[in-house]
Scaffold this active site. Structure first.
Site, PDB file in Angstrom:
ATOM      1  N   GLU A  46      75.261  94.264  54.766  1.00 20.39           N
ATOM      2  CA  GLU A  46      75.052  93.471  55.465  1.00 20.39           C
ATOM      3  C   GLU A  46      74.474  93.884  57.707  1.00 20.39           C
ATOM      4  OE1 GLU A  46      76.710  90.640  56.040  1.00 20.39           O
ATOM      5  OE2 GLU A  46      77.228  90.907  54.239  1.00 20.39           O
ATOM      6  N   ASN A  50      71.081  92.112  58.624  1.00 20.16           N
ATOM      7  CA  ASN A  50      71.213  91.476  60.628  1.00 20.16           C
ATOM      8  C   ASN A  50      69.619  92.110  60.681  1.00 20.16           C
ATOM      9  OD1 ASN A  50      72.988  90.336  60.010  1.00 20.16           O
ATOM     10  ND2 ASN A  50      74.583  91.472  61.235  1.00 20.16           N
ATOM     11  N   ARG A 104      73.866  80.971  56.767  1.00 19.46           N
ATOM     12  CA  ARG A 104      73.755  82.192  57.248  1.00 19.46           C
ATOM     13  C   ARG A 104      75.866  81.674  57.811  1.00 19.46           C
ATOM     14  NH1 ARG A 104      71.390  85.985  54.899  1.00 19.46           N
ATOM     15  NH2 ARG A 104      68.779  85.845  55.237  1.00 19.46           N
TER      16      ARG A 104
END
Length: 143
Positions: A46, A50, A104
């Site tokens: 994650e 990002n 997203r």
């Protein structure tokens, strides 16, 4: 005993799985459970995603993964020198996304917070973002 590693890689989506695998290999000497290993790999995934998607977007750049083992604690820092986050607290809210036009979910920080013991985010507009995550690995009790 303390141990550190540092990995730099291009902000390409195919490098996310590489970073996740390196992080998992780095902590193996702590003998994590499969659950702990999966949680850390997911949190790394994650944070790296990002950095790639939101930090650099189409511009590209370098992502840095730093790992530290200090006793039974593992610390990972994921840094980019991208656009930065204007409002970190807002970005950490569940379902918030800075890219509503994409698919997203806005759950990246929530997932990181769920799987790690502690997470901090430092960001400056135009200078980038560093996500620091900590987790204690339970020492196995063998009978």
């Amino acid at each position: 005993m303390k141990n550190e590693m540092r990995l730099e890689f291009d902000s390409k989506s195919e490098n996310e799985s590489f970073a996740r695998t390196v992080a998992a290999a780095f902590i193996l000497r702590l003998d994590p459970t499969l659950e702990e290993l999966a949680e850390i790999k997911t949190a790394i995934s994650e944070a790296v995603t990002n950095a790639i998607v939101h930090g650099y977007g189409e511009c590209g750049g370098t992502v840095v993964l730093r790992g530290i083992i200090d006793g039974d604690e593992v610390i990972f820092e994921i840094s980019d020198m991208g656009v930065g986050i204007a409002d970190v607290e807002k970005a950490r809210e569940p379902l918030f996304t800075s890219s509503p036009q994409t698919e997203r979910s806005g759950m990246g920080f929530t997932i990181m917070e769920t799987f790690m013991d502690e997470i901090s985010v430092k960001s400056r507009i135009g200078e980038g973002t560093t996500v620091t995550m900590r987790k204690r690995i339970e020492v196995p009790q063998y009978a």
